[in-house]
Design a protein around this motif. Structure first.
Motif, PDB file in Angstrom:
ATOM      1  N   TYR A   1      36.978  27.687  35.246  1.00 60.14           N
ATOM      2  CA  TYR A   1      36.987  27.850  33.794  1.00 60.14           C
ATOM      3  C   TYR A   1      36.908  26.524  33.038  1.00 60.14           C
ATOM      4  O   TYR A   1      36.787  26.522  31.807  1.00 60.14           O
ATOM      5  N   LEU A   2      36.955  25.399  33.715  1.00 57.57           N
ATOM      6  CA  LEU A   2      37.044  24.108  33.023  1.00 57.57           C
ATOM      7  C   LEU A   2      35.850  23.856  32.100  1.00 57.57           C
ATOM      8  O   LEU A   2      35.999  23.261  31.033  1.00 57.57           O
TER       9      LEU A   2
ATOM     10  N   ASN B   1      49.452  20.832  33.079  1.00 61.16           N
ATOM     11  CA  ASN B   1      48.827  21.369  31.868  1.00 61.16           C
ATOM     12  C   ASN B   1      47.693  22.330  32.207  1.00 61.16           C
ATOM     13  O   ASN B   1      47.550  23.394  31.579  1.00 61.16           O
ATOM     14  N   ILE B   2      46.876  21.944  33.175  1.00 68.36           N
ATOM     15  CA  ILE B   2      45.773  22.824  33.578  1.00 68.36           C
ATOM     16  C   ILE B   2      46.308  24.148  34.110  1.00 68.36           C
ATOM     17  O   ILE B   2      45.771  25.222  33.820  1.00 68.36           O
ATOM     18  N   MET B   3      47.394  24.087  34.870  1.00 66.22           N
ATOM     19  CA  MET B   3      47.970  25.328  35.384  1.00 66.22           C
ATOM     20  C   MET B   3      48.589  26.173  34.268  1.00 66.22           C
ATOM     21  O   MET B   3      48.625  27.404  34.368  1.00 66.22           O
ATOM     22  N   SER B   4      49.068  25.538  33.205  1.00 69.02           N
ATOM     23  CA  SER B   4      49.553  26.316  32.059  1.00 69.02           C
ATOM     24  C   SER B   4      48.413  27.112  31.434  1.00 69.02           C
ATOM     25  O   SER B   4      48.583  28.273  31.032  1.00 69.02           O
ATOM     26  N   LEU B   5      47.244  26.474  31.348  1.00 72.04           N
ATOM     27  CA  LEU B   5      46.066  27.199  30.861  1.00 72.04           C
ATOM     28  C   LEU B   5      45.699  28.322  31.832  1.00 72.04           C
ATOM     29  O   LEU B   5      45.431  29.451  31.415  1.00 72.04           O
ATOM     30  N   GLU B   6      45.704  28.026  33.132  1.00 65.54           N
ATOM     31  CA  GLU B   6      45.355  29.055  34.112  1.00 65.54           C
ATOM     32  C   GLU B   6      46.323  30.235  34.051  1.00 65.54           C
ATOM     33  O   GLU B   6      45.918  31.389  34.242  1.00 65.54           O
ATOM     34  N   LYS B   7      47.575  29.962  33.774  1.00 64.33           N
ATOM     35  CA  LYS B   7      48.572  31.038  33.689  1.00 64.33           C
ATOM     36  C   LYS B   7      48.245  32.004  32.550  1.00 64.33           C
ATOM     37  O   LYS B   7      48.482  33.211  32.649  1.00 64.33           O
ATOM     38  N   VAL B   8      47.666  31.487  31.462  1.00 66.57           N
ATOM     39  CA  VAL B   8      47.242  32.352  30.362  1.00 66.57           C
ATOM     40  C   VAL B   8      45.993  33.135  30.758  1.00 66.57           C
ATOM     41  O   VAL B   8      45.849  34.314  30.438  1.00 66.57           O
ATOM     42  N   LEU B   9      45.095  32.468  31.476  1.00 70.51           N
ATOM     43  CA  LEU B   9      43.851  33.121  31.893  1.00 70.51           C
ATOM     44  C   LEU B   9      44.096  34.146  33.001  1.00 70.51           C
ATOM     45  O   LEU B   9      43.328  35.095  33.156  1.00 70.51           O
TER      46      LEU B   9
ATOM     47  N   HIS C   1      39.322  35.885  38.996  1.00 74.97           N
ATOM     48  CA  HIS C   1      39.573  36.828  37.900  1.00 74.97           C
ATOM     49  C   HIS C   1      40.296  36.105  36.764  1.00 74.97           C
ATOM     50  O   HIS C   1      41.494  35.819  36.852  1.00 74.97           O
ATOM     51  N   TYR C   2      39.549  35.798  35.714  1.00 73.57           N
ATOM     52  CA  TYR C   2      40.127  35.109  34.572  1.00 73.57           C
ATOM     53  C   TYR C   2      39.767  35.845  33.293  1.00 73.57           C
ATOM     54  O   TYR C   2      38.639  36.323  33.126  1.00 73.57           O
ATOM     55  N   ASN C   3      40.722  35.919  32.397  1.00 73.65           N
ATOM     56  CA  ASN C   3      40.488  36.491  31.073  1.00 73.65           C
ATOM     57  C   ASN C   3      40.226  35.343  30.112  1.00 73.65           C
ATOM     58  O   ASN C   3      41.148  34.604  29.742  1.00 73.65           O
ATOM     59  N   LEU C   4      38.975  35.164  29.712  1.00 73.30           N
ATOM     60  CA  LEU C   4      38.596  34.013  28.891  1.00 73.30           C
ATOM     61  C   LEU C   4      38.672  34.327  27.396  1.00 73.30           C
ATOM     62  O   LEU C   4      37.988  33.700  26.596  1.00 73.30           O
ATOM     63  N   ALA C   5      39.513  35.283  27.009  1.00 74.65           N
ATOM     64  CA  ALA C   5      39.592  35.671  25.605  1.00 74.65           C
ATOM     65  C   ALA C   5      40.236  34.587  24.741  1.00 74.65           C
ATOM     66  O   ALA C   5      39.995  34.516  23.541  1.00 74.65           O
ATOM     67  N   ILE C   6      41.060  33.714  25.316  1.00 73.43           N
ATOM     68  CA  ILE C   6      41.738  32.695  24.525  1.00 73.43           C
ATOM     69  C   ILE C   6      40.726  31.711  23.944  1.00 73.43           C
ATOM     70  O   ILE C   6      39.777  31.298  24.624  1.00 73.43           O
ATOM     71  N   GLU C   7      40.921  31.353  22.662  1.00 72.75           N
ATOM     72  CA  GLU C   7      39.973  30.475  21.970  1.00 72.75           C
ATOM     73  C   GLU C   7      40.410  29.021  21.973  1.00 72.75           C
ATOM     74  O   GLU C   7      39.584  28.111  22.102  1.00 72.75           O
ATOM     75  N   ASN C   8      41.696  28.798  21.774  1.00 73.88           N
ATOM     76  CA  ASN C   8      42.170  27.406  21.709  1.00 73.88           C
ATOM     77  C   ASN C   8      43.680  27.391  21.913  1.00 73.88           C
ATOM     78  O   ASN C   8      44.332  28.442  21.931  1.00 73.88           O
ATOM     79  N   GLY C   9      44.221  26.198  22.032  1.00 73.17           N
ATOM     80  CA  GLY C   9      45.658  26.039  22.213  1.00 73.17           C
ATOM     81  C   GLY C   9      45.975  24.668  22.754  1.00 73.17           C
ATOM     82  O   GLY C   9      45.087  23.799  22.863  1.00 73.17           O
TER      83      GLY C   9
END
Length: 361
Positions: free
Chosen positions: A103-104, A136-144, A11-19
């Motif tokens: 999500y990668l 870093n990857i887990m920081s992205l996953e935390k947003v997703l 379950h991931y929310n892929l709404a984020i565009e960049n960062g």
């Protein structure tokens, strides 16, 4: 008990565009060594390490949403410059972790990384590098997936880092880290590193590690090749039993401050590691003549002064000199007077126990 399946999220929310995110992660120095592994980066024996403080990798991960065309997309910079020869290792890492981070392929990544110490010279740059990238990857996953807990974040980061470089799982969190299942350590796992679960004696707080750079060049044999040579090694099974025994012994040593026993275990482990390299087929020697000169000088100094310094080695020629903080002045004077001449260009790094990865932004 956590299993690989616990690190698969759907379950991931892929709404984020960049960062972008930036993490630093330290190297670590094993006291009881891991040498030899099974499939999927599973260690053949448990290990325990001191996390370092100053020897670290700093990695910035920028990401931008892209069409998922079934491919991984990334650029890699090392110290600000494109580094094409690093890219195959990162691609292999992404391939290994894809089932845990599906999500990668939805993002293009720019990975900008640098070390505070020489790359590939036996100071475990792959450990700090893969740990920093995993954070870093887990920081992205935390947003997703904002619902993941801090404990899950750190465990999965260690789990992912392990799939890039085994010892990287010991660089995520904690001053003293155990990796590998051990019957006397609750929560220990082959899948990720765990913090040493007992209080460490004050004598081991702020422990010092001065790294003598005997040879700053690329290692002649990679750690991956070295680990593989443990398959069919004539002394492998006895070595694995020895590691379990030494981890049992060093557990009490760290709790109770037994410096003399600490020295015996740590130095024996270092020499055993290199003995396994010298007795594999093919065989190889990563120590240099100056490595042996330094070891003998340390033994002589310790015998004459009763100052409790000792050495350890990773899979390379450099010597880690370990000692309590309260003898730092005497040991550094000894290094200046008698050891610096054996270092390449007189170089050494003063480090100490650290606490793990740190977010930089």
């Amino acid at each position: 008990m956590m299993s690989e399946k616990d690190f698969i999220q759907n379950h991931y929310n892929l709404a984020i565009e960049n960062g972008s995110y930036q993490w630093s992660a330290p190297s670590n120095i094993a006291l009881v060594k891991y040498w030899g592994k099974k499939d999927n980066q599973i260690p053949a024996n448990p290990s325990v390490s001191f996390t370092l403080n100053h020897c670290k990798t700093i990695t910035k991960l920028a990401f931008a949403k892209k069409e998922n065309d079934g491919t991984f997309s990334f650029d890699l910079l090392f110290e600000g410059q494109p580094k094409e020869d690093f890219k195959p290792k990162i691609l292999k890492f992404f391939q290994r972790i894809e089932s845990y981070c599906p999500y990668l392929k939805d993002f293009h990544f720019t990975i900008d990384t640098e070390n505070t110490f020489p790359h590939s010279s036996g100071i475990a740059s792959s450990a700090s590098g893969m740990a920093a990238l995993a954070m870093n990857i887990m920081s992205l996953e935390k947003v997703l997936n904002p619902n993941i807990s801090e404990d899950y974040f750190n465990q999965k980061a260690s789990f992912l880092a392990r799939l890039g470089s085994g010892s990287a799982c010991r660089s995520v969190k904690g001053e003293v880290v155990v990796w590998g299942k051990h019957k006397e350590i609750d929560g220990s796992s082959d899948l990720f590193g765990v913090e040493f679960p007992w209080p460490v004696h004050p004598d081991f707080k702020n422990y010092q590690d001065t790294i003598l750079l005997v040879d700053k060049g690329e290692k002649q044999v990679s750690s991956t090749v070295g680990h593989d040579l443990m398959h069919g090694h004539p002394f492998a099974e006895q070595r694995f039993l020895q590691a379990h025994h030494n981890l049992s012994a060093i557990k009490g040593v760290l709790e109770n401050g037994y410096l003399e026993s600490f020295i015996k275990i740590v130095e024996s482990e270092a020499l055993t590691l290199h003995a396994m390299m010298m007795t594999s087929m093919p065989y190889f020697i990563l120590m240099k003549p100056n490595t042996l000169e330094i070891i003998n000088k340390i033994w002589k100094f310790r015998s004459e002064t009763q100052i409790p310094l000792c050495f350890t080695l990773d899979a390379g020629a450099n010597v880690h000199v370990l000692y309590p903080a309260n003898v730092k002045e005497n040991v550094l004077q000894f290094i200046q007077d008698e050891l610096v001449g054996y270092c390449q260009n007189g170089q050494y790094i003063c480090d100490e126990i650290g606490k793990g990865a740190v977010k930089c932004n």
